[in-house]
Design a protein around this motif. Sequence first.
Motif, mmCIF file in Angstrom:
data_model
loop_
_atom_site.group_PDB
_atom_site.id
_atom_site.type_symbol
_atom_site.label_atom_id
_atom_site.label_comp_id
_atom_site.label_asym_id
_atom_site.label_seq_id
_atom_site.Cartn_x
_atom_site.Cartn_y
_atom_site.Cartn_z
ATOM 1 N N SER A 21 0.823 -1.219 0.000
ATOM 2 C CA SER A 21 0.000 0.000 0.000
ATOM 3 C C SER A 21 0.853 1.263 0.000
ATOM 4 O O SER A 21 1.359 1.675 -1.046
ATOM 5 N N TYR A 22 1.068 1.864 1.162
ATOM 6 C CA TYR A 22 1.700 3.199 1.218
ATOM 7 C C TYR A 22 3.142 3.192 0.725
ATOM 8 O O TYR A 22 3.649 4.230 0.324
ATOM 9 N N GLU A 69 3.990 8.509 4.185
ATOM 10 C CA GLU A 69 3.585 8.496 5.591
ATOM 11 C C GLU A 69 4.373 9.565 6.348
ATOM 12 O O GLU A 69 5.258 10.188 5.795
ATOM 13 N N SER A 110 5.882 3.453 11.507
ATOM 14 C CA SER A 110 4.845 4.491 11.520
ATOM 15 C C SER A 110 3.509 3.826 11.825
ATOM 16 O O SER A 110 3.374 2.603 11.746
ATOM 17 N N THR A 144 1.041 4.381 9.864
ATOM 18 C CA THR A 144 0.628 3.999 8.505
ATOM 19 C C THR A 144 1.016 2.550 8.239
ATOM 20 O O THR A 144 0.256 1.791 7.638
ATOM 21 N N GLU A 145 2.205 2.178 8.691
ATOM 22 C CA GLU A 145 2.619 0.788 8.524
ATOM 23 C C GLU A 145 1.663 -0.153 9.264
ATOM 24 O O GLU A 145 1.377 -1.256 8.788
ATOM 25 N N GLU A 190 -1.338 -1.107 7.324
ATOM 26 C CA GLU A 190 -1.061 -2.174 6.358
ATOM 27 C C GLU A 190 -0.916 -3.530 7.044
ATOM 28 O O GLU A 190 -1.528 -4.521 6.644
#
Lengths: 357, 357
Positions: free
Chosen positions: A220-221, A238, B66, B68-69, B72
């Motif tokens: 994804s990111y 991020e 992060s 964000t990780e 996921e």
Amino acid sequence: MQINFTPGPSQLFYTVPDHAKKAFKEGIASLSHRSKAFEAIFQKATEGLKELLSIPSDYHIFFTGSATEIWEKSIQNLVENSSTHLVNGAFSNRYYEIALQLGKKSQKIEAPLGQNFSSLSIPTYDTELIALTQNETSTGVSLTSEFILQVREKNPTALIVLDAVSSLPYPSIDYTKVDSVFFSVQKGFGMPAGLGVWIVNPRCIEKAEKLLAKGISIGSYHNLPTLLLNAKKNQTSETPNVLGIYLLSCVVEDFLRIGIKKIRQETEYKAAILYQALSSHTLMKPFVQDASAQSKTVIVADCGEHAARISSYLSSHGFNPGDGYGEKKKSQLRFANFPAHSKELYEQLVDLLGKLN
Amino acid sequence: MQINFTPGPSQLFYTVPDHAKKAFKEGIASLSHRSKAFEAIFQKATEGLKELLSIPSDYHIFFTGSATEIWEKSIQNLVENSSTHLVNGAFSNRYYEIALQLGKKSQKIEAPLGQNFSSLSIPTYDTELIALTQNETSTGVSLTSEFILQVREKNPTALIVLDAVSSLPYPSIDYTKVDSVFFSVQKGFGMPAGLGVWIVNPRCIEKAEKLLAKGISIGSYHNLPTLLLNAKKNQTSETPNVLGIYLLSCVVEDFLRIGIKKIRQETEYKAAILYQALSSHTLMKPFVQDASAQSKTVIVADCGEHAARISSYLSSHGFNPGDGYGEKKKSQLRFANFPAHSKELYEQLVDLLGKLN
């Protein structure tokens, strides 16, 4: 004060504490990653790296949390079915295992520990990606530029990914002959850990886009198209390790000021005197015997039963070598030879080892 | 000197620069992640967090690059087919989009911007995982404890994952009623960015192991079984952000010294005086009108055409508010209310806003 010769995290480059102090004083440690000031730091870091390492202008540079993350993301983004891993130690093997964990039908070609692959027998691999570990941190075996070029010649279409975690900035890599190179900053760049640097060419981006178009998940990111979309704005997907990216931009500037030529010459000088000392020593010898395979940046000594004694002797003088890796933990010592380790320190290290003869 | 009221990265907690100075002085910034000293830091950080936040002893705490990780990794490790996302802003929506990118057939339930979900109509979702965003950083909408408990009651078997990125350490969460909670350190913990904290219970580990046994890829170095294997030794899978984990261990110790009760009381006091100031202001009003949905830690003001003027007025006095998010960038301002923002600062902020009336 102890000097850290472990191959990573290693000794900090001497300018890093002052750069960090400035980062805290000037608000960089809490800077928004969507600010113009951050974009300028991102740009300084990536453009500086391109200049320092002579990376072609159409290659892209992305930041991750670690080089371990790049092992995972490179497989996800660049391999549909199978990758081929040239394995000559624990870290190249872990890259291979990650490919298996991600469900790829990957294969490995193994060299005996402490030795290298024969360049006479490089085949054309039936594979999408060839993973090479330029410098195997566990054994101190290094691939030559000639070997890498020969792999490229025999395999013009496969993507070649080069793990240069514990060698950069030392090796002079012909980036046009490989598709991706990566490293982490706590080794040759003498920084605190927590940042991976991923260099890719446009072929890598195309491959990731091709997988995506086929409906294959590329993450994804931190998939390549998303990393690129943000990097074009000098941003990240991020909230990243802003402090790490700032410190990298500063260290790269320091290295540019010193000059890559001088860094390389000093690395070779330091490696030469340590290998010389090991070769003539009564208690230890270089683990890697073939001179062309001897890493200049991670120098591994076979010490047999004397390892613990040599290690405490060095530590008592303020020099902390790394233990051997894995099964060699108790019989080998590893010495990082990074820009953070000055010529003077290496000369002192060699003197100390000489006194043990 | 400017005080950072942006909701993340935000103002550093006042002790952080000194902790960082010590880390550089004492070699922690280049400490090996396989050393006993690192294990002690890891243990201090995780045990300190458990004490500070009253996290049950059988829950595990892992570190990532992060939050964000964690979006996921939580989808990869906890979802085979489908997750359900309660979306009330840009960040909860991004969590949903990541699930789609990872090939899951996920669904979202949306609330209007600036409003919350009706607690009267919580259904039993046909889903493996329910993703809740405790504090939506883009809009300043916060879920109540009661709402979270009702979601649990209606959905006893689904895994509930709570994104508490911009609220912890403030909210008192009943961890036994959720399966996973995560946050990042550059918000409420007042630290430099580059570290995510992932709290999971044994049900999450079991689910990841179940997926793995079915031959589903759950990622590599940061899948839950691997994170657990290393965390049991107070270690990490990869070379982590050692400096970040150290700073977290120090900030948690500072917060324990202050006391979570006092941190919560002060957060509520600061939120109350700012919401009061906004409610009675001639140029701005709280974006979130329903008091029960008003975040205590990210306070969003509707400023219409006055946003830029109010922002520069505050900045000229050393107070930097955050812009609005996305489409509200030019008409709203966001104020972080974290432990790094003292009562005195908030009183000054409210005074300044009052002078604009």
